[in-house]
Design a protein around this motif. Structure first.
Motif, PDB file in Angstrom:
ATOM      1  N   PRO A  97      -1.720  18.120  32.941  1.00 37.15           N
ATOM      2  CA  PRO A  97      -3.320  17.097  33.259  1.00 37.15           C
ATOM      3  C   PRO A  97      -3.005  15.399  32.873  1.00 37.15           C
ATOM      4  O   PRO A  97      -2.268  16.151  31.770  1.00 37.15           O
ATOM      5  CB  PRO A  97      -3.458  18.099  32.457  1.00 37.15           C
ATOM      6  N   ASN A  98      -3.342  15.067  33.770  1.00 32.54           N
ATOM      7  CA  ASN A  98      -3.225  13.630  33.104  1.00 32.54           C
ATOM      8  C   ASN A  98      -4.260  13.915  32.129  1.00 32.54           C
ATOM      9  O   ASN A  98      -6.155  14.137  32.548  1.00 32.54           O
ATOM     10  CB  ASN A  98      -3.755  12.713  34.497  1.00 32.54           C
ATOM     11  N   PRO A 130     -12.251  19.134  33.441  1.00 29.96           N
ATOM     12  CA  PRO A 130     -11.879  19.733  32.759  1.00 29.96           C
ATOM     13  C   PRO A 130     -10.464  20.580  33.875  1.00 29.96           C
ATOM     14  O   PRO A 130     -10.134  21.216  32.963  1.00 29.96           O
ATOM     15  CB  PRO A 130     -12.542  20.928  31.478  1.00 29.96           C
ATOM     16  N   LEU A 131     -11.141  20.317  35.001  1.00 30.56           N
ATOM     17  CA  LEU A 131     -10.123  21.073  35.965  1.00 30.56           C
ATOM     18  C   LEU A 131      -8.822  19.750  36.286  1.00 30.56           C
ATOM     19  O   LEU A 131      -7.921  20.467  37.094  1.00 30.56           O
ATOM     20  CB  LEU A 131     -11.191  21.452  37.009  1.00 30.56           C
ATOM     21  N   GLY A 132      -8.928  18.916  35.676  1.00 29.35           N
ATOM     22  CA  GLY A 132      -8.297  17.752  35.634  1.00 29.35           C
ATOM     23  C   GLY A 132      -7.400  16.944  37.193  1.00 29.35           C
ATOM     24  O   GLY A 132      -6.736  16.548  37.787  1.00 29.35           O
ATOM     25  N   LYS A 160     -22.729  10.605  33.026  1.00 30.13           N
ATOM     26  CA  LYS A 160     -22.486  12.429  33.293  1.00 30.13           C
ATOM     27  C   LYS A 160     -21.072  12.282  34.598  1.00 30.13           C
ATOM     28  O   LYS A 160     -21.526  11.464  35.365  1.00 30.13           O
ATOM     29  CB  LYS A 160     -23.951  12.516  34.043  1.00 30.13           C
ATOM     30  N   SER A 161     -20.143  13.332  34.114  1.00 26.45           N
ATOM     31  CA  SER A 161     -19.657  13.585  35.240  1.00 26.45           C
ATOM     32  C   SER A 161     -19.985  14.583  35.934  1.00 26.45           C
ATOM     33  O   SER A 161     -20.771  15.811  36.366  1.00 26.45           O
ATOM     34  CB  SER A 161     -18.633  14.398  34.229  1.00 26.45           C
ATOM     35  N   VAL A 162     -19.065  13.879  37.703  1.00 33.58           N
ATOM     36  CA  VAL A 162     -19.835  14.523  38.868  1.00 33.58           C
ATOM     37  C   VAL A 162     -18.538  14.780  39.019  1.00 33.58           C
ATOM     38  O   VAL A 162     -17.570  13.750  39.958  1.00 33.58           O
ATOM     39  CB  VAL A 162     -20.641  13.907  39.088  1.00 33.58           C
ATOM     40  N   PHE A 163     -17.963  15.840  39.662  1.00 36.95           N
ATOM     41  CA  PHE A 163     -16.575  16.068  39.904  1.00 36.95           C
ATOM     42  C   PHE A 163     -16.618  17.499  41.226  1.00 36.95           C
ATOM     43  O   PHE A 163     -17.811  17.809  41.479  1.00 36.95           O
ATOM     44  CB  PHE A 163     -15.541  16.946  39.242  1.00 36.95           C
ATOM     45  N   ASP A 164     -16.009  17.519  42.065  1.00 32.60           N
ATOM     46  CA  ASP A 164     -15.754  17.665  43.310  1.00 32.60           C
ATOM     47  C   ASP A 164     -16.667  17.378  44.657  1.00 32.60           C
ATOM     48  O   ASP A 164     -17.620  16.291  44.322  1.00 32.60           O
ATOM     49  CB  ASP A 164     -16.602  19.333  43.684  1.00 32.60           C
ATOM     50  N   SER A 165     -15.450  16.130  45.540  1.00 31.12           N
ATOM     51  CA  SER A 165     -16.104  15.340  47.131  1.00 31.12           C
ATOM     52  C   SER A 165     -17.433  15.409  47.890  1.00 31.12           C
ATOM     53  O   SER A 165     -18.493  14.874  47.121  1.00 31.12           O
ATOM     54  CB  SER A 165     -14.933  15.368  47.761  1.00 31.12           C
TER      55      SER A 165
END
Length: 219
Positions: free
Chosen positions: A42-43, A51-53, A64-69
Motif C-alpha cells: 500500500p502507498n 484506508p482502502l489504499g 475531508k477525504s472523499v474516495f471512489d470516483s
C-alpha cells in the motif's frame, strides 16, 4: 486548495479529471502522482487519505477525504451545480445505470489484466467468465447507445468514455469498434469534447504489462 491522488493511467482517475474539466474546478485541485497496484505494498501517501489504499482520492478544502470516483464526481457536481447528475429522477436513474454498467466493465478489465500478469498464469475458468461478461456489457451499451446519444452529457457518458478508453489503452487489438458500430459513433463524437481530449490516458511507467494481455479479449 483541494488535493487529488492522481495517475494518468487510471480510468477511474480519468473520470474525476473529466468531471473537473466539465465543472470548471480543475484550477482548484492539486494533482499528486500516486502509484497504487494490487501487487505492490500500500502507498504510504495514499493510506492516510484512503484506508482502502485506492485512487482516486480527493481531499477537500476542509480536509475531508472523499474516495471512489462515483462519490468524488457527485461531490464535484454538487459543488459546481453543473448537472452531471441530473435532478430529474428519470434522467438521474439513466445516468446512474450507465455509470454502473461502464464502471463494472472497467472493473472487469482491470482485474482481468492483473490476473493475466500472474507468474503462475491466469485461472482460465475465471477469465472465460470475464470474457462473457465483457461481451454482454458491450452488447448492452451498444443497445443503450441511442439513449445515451439523446441524453445530455452526464456521469454515465463520462464513465463510458473511461471504459472504452481502457479498452483502447490496454486491449488495443480487441477491435471493439468493428463489432459495436453505434457505440463507436457515439464515442467518436464524445472524443471531441475538450474535457475528453485533455484527459487522454498516458502511460508514464514503462512496465511492459500491457503486452501481457494481447490476444485475450475478442468480441
Amino acid at each position: 486548495m483541494m488535493k487529488l491522488h492522481w495517475s494518468p493511467r487510471s480510468p477511474f482517475v480519468r473520470k474525476v479529471m473529466i468531471a473537473l474539466h466539465e465543472t470548471g474546478l480543475l484550477d482548484e485541485v492539486e494533482c499528486i502522482r500516486s502509484v497504487v497496484a494490487v501487487h505492490l505494498p500500500p502507498n504510504e501517501q495514499v493510506m492516510p487519505d484512503n484506508p482502502l489504499g485506492k485512487i482516486p482520492v480527493l481531499v477537500t478544502d476542509e480536509g475531508k477525504s472523499v474516495f471512489d470516483s462515483r462519490v468524488i464526481c457527485e461531490y464535484l457536481d454538487m459543488k459546481s451545480g453543473t448537472g452531471l447528475f441530473p435532478v430529474d429522477p428519470v434522467a438521474r436513474l439513466d445516468q446512474l445505470r450507465w455509470q454502473a454498467l461502464a464502471d463494472g466493465l472497467t472493473d472487469i478489465l482491470l482485474i482481468w489484466r492483473t490476473e493475466l500478469s500472474r507468474e503462475s498464469g491466469p485461472w482460465q475458468a475465471v477469465t472465460e467468465g470475464w470474457l462473457i461478461k465483457a461481451r454482454a456489457a458491450m452488447a448492452r451499451l451498444e443497445k443503450e447507445a441511442p439513449a445515451l446519444e439523446a441524453a445530455d452529457f452526464g456521469i454515465g457518458h463520462i464513465a463510458l468514455i473511461c471504459a472504452l478508453g481502457q479498452l483502447d489503452f490496454r486491449w488495443s487489438d480487441c477491435r471493439w469498434r468493428d463489432h459495436f458500430p453505434a457505440l463507436s459513433e457515439l464515442e467518436a463524437r464524445m472524443a471531441k469534447r475538450p474535457s475528453v481530449v485533455a484527459t487522454a490516458v498516458v502511460d508514464d511507467q514503462d512496465s511492459g504489462a500491457g503486452d501481457l494481455i494481447r490476444g485475450n479479449l475478442a468480441f
